[in-house]
Write a protein that holds these residues in place. Sequence first.
Motif, PDB file in Angstrom:
ATOM      1  N   ASP A  55      49.144  31.413  10.219  1.00 23.12           N
ATOM      2  CA  ASP A  55      49.976  30.942  10.230  1.00 23.12           C
ATOM      3  C   ASP A  55      51.509  29.569   9.991  1.00 23.12           C
ATOM      4  N   GLY A  56      50.537  29.430   8.821  1.00 21.09           N
ATOM      5  CA  GLY A  56      50.829  27.572   8.196  1.00 21.09           C
ATOM      6  C   GLY A  56      51.217  26.839   8.453  1.00 21.09           C
ATOM      7  N   THR A  57      49.896  26.586   9.664  1.00 23.59           N
ATOM      8  CA  THR A  57      49.611  25.193   9.945  1.00 23.59           C
ATOM      9  C   THR A  57      49.088  24.677   9.036  1.00 23.59           C
ATOM     10  N   LEU A  58      49.336  23.518   8.468  1.00 22.52           N
ATOM     11  CA  LEU A  58      48.883  22.047   7.942  1.00 22.52           C
ATOM     12  C   LEU A  58      47.486  21.892   8.788  1.00 22.52           C
ATOM     13  N   TYR A  59      46.509  21.470   7.735  1.00 24.57           N
ATOM     14  CA  TYR A  59      45.286  21.359   8.506  1.00 24.57           C
ATOM     15  C   TYR A  59      44.797  19.867   7.018  1.00 24.57           C
ATOM     16  N   TYR A  60      44.476  18.752   7.897  1.00 22.95           N
ATOM     17  CA  TYR A  60      44.502  17.438   6.543  1.00 22.95           C
ATOM     18  C   TYR A  60      42.573  16.264   7.086  1.00 22.95           C
ATOM     19  N   GLY A  61      42.249  15.808   6.059  1.00 20.99           N
ATOM     20  CA  GLY A  61      41.380  15.566   6.327  1.00 20.99           C
ATOM     21  C   GLY A  61      41.425  14.305   6.494  1.00 20.99           C
ATOM     22  N   ASN A  62      40.669  13.424   7.478  1.00 24.84           N
ATOM     23  CA  ASN A  62      40.736  11.958   8.063  1.00 24.84           C
ATOM     24  C   ASN A  62      42.024  10.902   6.759  1.00 24.84           C
ATOM     25  N   SER A  63      41.245  11.140   6.441  1.00 26.91           N
ATOM     26  CA  SER A  63      41.043   9.902   5.210  1.00 26.91           C
ATOM     27  C   SER A  63      42.748  10.219   4.260  1.00 26.91           C
ATOM     28  N   VAL A  64      43.170  11.378   4.129  1.00 30.17           N
ATOM     29  CA  VAL A  64      44.435  11.259   3.705  1.00 30.17           C
ATOM     30  C   VAL A  64      45.426  11.742   4.948  1.00 30.17           C
TER      31      VAL A  64
END
Length: 120
Positions: A55-64
């Motif tokens: 679905d194109g969802t983007l995920y990021y680590g907390n540090s970035v």
Amino acid sequence: EVQLVESGGGLVQAGGSLRLSCAVSGFTFDRYAIGWFRQAPGKDREGVACISGEDGTLYYGNSVKGRFTISSDNAKNTVYLQMNSLKPEDTAVYHCAAAGSGWCGEYAYWGQGTQVTVSS
């Protein structure tokens, strides 16, 4: 044969920017999740970002979060990691990886990595 090839690493001063590229071949690019990871000497591998093929969802680590942006160009079979406001603690080897499904999670294929060094 599935291949992921990273490029764009280098040496940059703190506060600077770099854009990493991950060229993908050997499978239907837009159906699978692609993630970026990093590993610094003596530290565990850390998930940086992922783009879901479902679905194109983007995920990021907390540090970035707020500094890095993951994006994809399906026509070029390439995933990018735009890194802004870089800090010395961002120094690591950055790898991209392809999941075995459209969801970020289990990664089946890995690139060889590209070195990012941020000087203070």
